[in-house]
Scaffold this motif. Structure first.
Motif, PDB file in Angstrom:
ATOM      1  N   LEU A  65      44.009  37.752  34.420  1.00  0.00           N
ATOM      2  CA  LEU A  65      43.761  37.634  35.853  1.00  0.00           C
ATOM      3  C   LEU A  65      42.512  38.399  36.290  1.00  0.00           C
ATOM      4  CD1 LEU A  65      47.400  37.918  37.289  1.00  0.00           C
ATOM      5  CD2 LEU A  65      45.988  35.859  37.050  1.00  0.00           C
ATOM      6  N   VAL A  66      42.136  39.405  35.513  1.00  0.00           N
ATOM      7  CA  VAL A  66      40.909  40.163  35.782  1.00  0.00           C
ATOM      8  C   VAL A  66      39.781  39.692  34.870  1.00  0.00           C
ATOM      9  CG1 VAL A  66      39.851  42.461  35.753  1.00  0.00           C
ATOM     10  CG2 VAL A  66      42.184  42.169  36.603  1.00  0.00           C
ATOM     11  N   GLY A  67      40.130  39.340  33.632  1.00  0.00           N
ATOM     12  CA  GLY A  67      39.118  38.955  32.652  1.00  0.00           C
ATOM     13  C   GLY A  67      38.363  37.690  32.997  1.00  0.00           C
ATOM     14  N   VAL A  68      39.029  36.710  33.608  1.00  0.00           N
ATOM     15  CA  VAL A  68      38.372  35.441  33.948  1.00  0.00           C
ATOM     16  C   VAL A  68      37.209  35.646  34.915  1.00  0.00           C
ATOM     17  CG1 VAL A  68      38.661  33.178  35.026  1.00  0.00           C
ATOM     18  CG2 VAL A  68      40.372  34.016  33.427  1.00  0.00           C
ATOM     19  N   PRO A  69      37.435  36.238  36.087  1.00  0.00           N
ATOM     20  CA  PRO A  69      36.305  36.422  37.015  1.00  0.00           C
ATOM     21  C   PRO A  69      35.236  37.365  36.485  1.00  0.00           C
ATOM     22  CG  PRO A  69      38.275  37.537  37.841  1.00  0.00           C
ATOM     23  CD  PRO A  69      38.718  36.690  36.705  1.00  0.00           C
ATOM     24  N   LEU A  70      35.620  38.392  35.718  1.00  0.00           N
ATOM     25  CA  LEU A  70      34.625  39.323  35.199  1.00  0.00           C
ATOM     26  C   LEU A  70      33.703  38.633  34.200  1.00  0.00           C
ATOM     27  CD1 LEU A  70      33.560  42.227  35.110  1.00  0.00           C
ATOM     28  CD2 LEU A  70      35.125  42.648  33.202  1.00  0.00           C
ATOM     29  N   SER A 117      33.350  32.520  27.600  1.00  0.00           N
ATOM     30  CA  SER A 117      34.470  33.464  27.645  1.00  0.00           C
ATOM     31  C   SER A 117      35.316  33.244  28.889  1.00  0.00           C
ATOM     32  CB  SER A 117      33.952  34.909  27.622  1.00  0.00           C
ATOM     33  OG  SER A 117      33.452  35.246  26.352  1.00  0.00           O
ATOM     34  N   GLY A 118      34.675  33.021  30.028  1.00  0.00           N
ATOM     35  CA  GLY A 118      35.413  32.788  31.262  1.00  0.00           C
ATOM     36  C   GLY A 118      36.285  31.552  31.180  1.00  0.00           C
ATOM     37  N   ALA A 119      35.727  30.466  30.621  1.00  0.00           N
ATOM     38  CA  ALA A 119      36.491  29.226  30.488  1.00  0.00           C
ATOM     39  C   ALA A 119      37.650  29.399  29.514  1.00  0.00           C
ATOM     40  CB  ALA A 119      35.569  28.101  30.023  1.00  0.00           C
ATOM     41  N   VAL A 120      37.376  30.114  28.419  1.00  0.00           N
ATOM     42  CA  VAL A 120      38.422  30.323  27.416  1.00  0.00           C
ATOM     43  C   VAL A 120      39.535  31.193  27.967  1.00  0.00           C
ATOM     44  CG1 VAL A 120      38.914  31.426  25.197  1.00  0.00           C
ATOM     45  CG2 VAL A 120      36.947  29.930  25.425  1.00  0.00           C
ATOM     46  N   TYR A 121      39.180  32.231  28.737  1.00  0.00           N
ATOM     47  CA  TYR A 121      40.207  33.066  29.355  1.00  0.00           C
ATOM     48  C   TYR A 121      41.130  32.236  30.239  1.00  0.00           C
ATOM     49  CZ  TYR A 121      38.099  37.535  27.939  1.00  0.00           C
ATOM     50  OH  TYR A 121      37.633  38.600  27.225  1.00  0.00           O
TER      51      TYR A 121
END
Length: 209
Positions: free
Chosen positions: A163-168, A177-181
């Protein structure tokens, strides 16, 4: 931000792309309780460490170092924990274990964030987002540790991290990385359901007729 190639005008690193493919494979293998989970995770950690260094996300790079070490730990624990029929016994964490996992996340995030901010003030520019970086770093470590101990709860810890890793990741320029998260979030929920079903099945089989 430069990359090895571009997709629709967006720079992409090969290390980011291949590392995240390995990371996705790790989740799928974990769902199946395969021993290949750990060597694949170790490979992905090395590649994503390189990608994070290139993107100047020091917290994420440190996370990958920790992932590599925890992959070795998980490999060892799963090897010892496999049953005679070749399966791995999974279980929910006890109340004491859950309290320890949550407490470690909270305290660890504060300590690591303060450390990142102190290093920033020293001119090292260790992280441009110390609090989310610290949260992801500590949460990922806790999740991987719990995974190594075959605790079903590790899936939910990954949800909190994602939930934090995607936007970061998106704001840092690591589009892959964002898409994979985001895909992780779906796989993690499926993984939780799979492990919970396996645990219930094993419990039912253990009850005398």
């Amino acid at each position: 931000m430069s990359g090895d190639f571009t997709v629709f005008g967006t720079p992409v690193y090969w290390t980011d792309l291949i590392g995240n493919v390995a990371a996705l494979a790790t989740v799928v293998l974990a769902m199946r309780r395969s021993m290949w989970t750990w060597p694949v995770q170790l490979t992905g950690a090395v590649l994503l460490f390189i990608a994070s260094i290139n993107a100047h996300i020091t917290g994420n790079a440190l996370k990958q170092v920790l992932f590599g070490a925890l992959a070795v730990y998980g490999w060892y624990k799963w090897s010892r924990g496999r049953r005679d029929d070749g399966g791995l016994a999974v279980r929910p964490a006890s109340l004491k274990e859950r309290s320890a996992l949550i407490g470690t996340m909270v305290v660890g995030t504060v300590v690591v964030a303060l450390l990142f901010m102190w290093l920033n003030s020293m001119g090292l520019n260790i992280s441009w987002a110390p609090w989310p970086d610290a949260y992801i770093f500590v949460g990922s470590a806790v999740a991987t540790f719990a995974q190594g101990r075959a605790l079903i709860d590790f899936w939910w810890i990954w949800v909190l991290v994602d939930l934090v890793g995607v936007p970061l990741a998106f704001t840092s320029g690591l589009v892959v990385s964002g898409a994979v998260y985001a895909v992780f979030l779906v796989l993690v929920l499926l993984g939780f359901r799979s492990w919970l079903k396996q645990y219930r099945t094993a419990q039912a089989a253990a009850v005398p007729a």
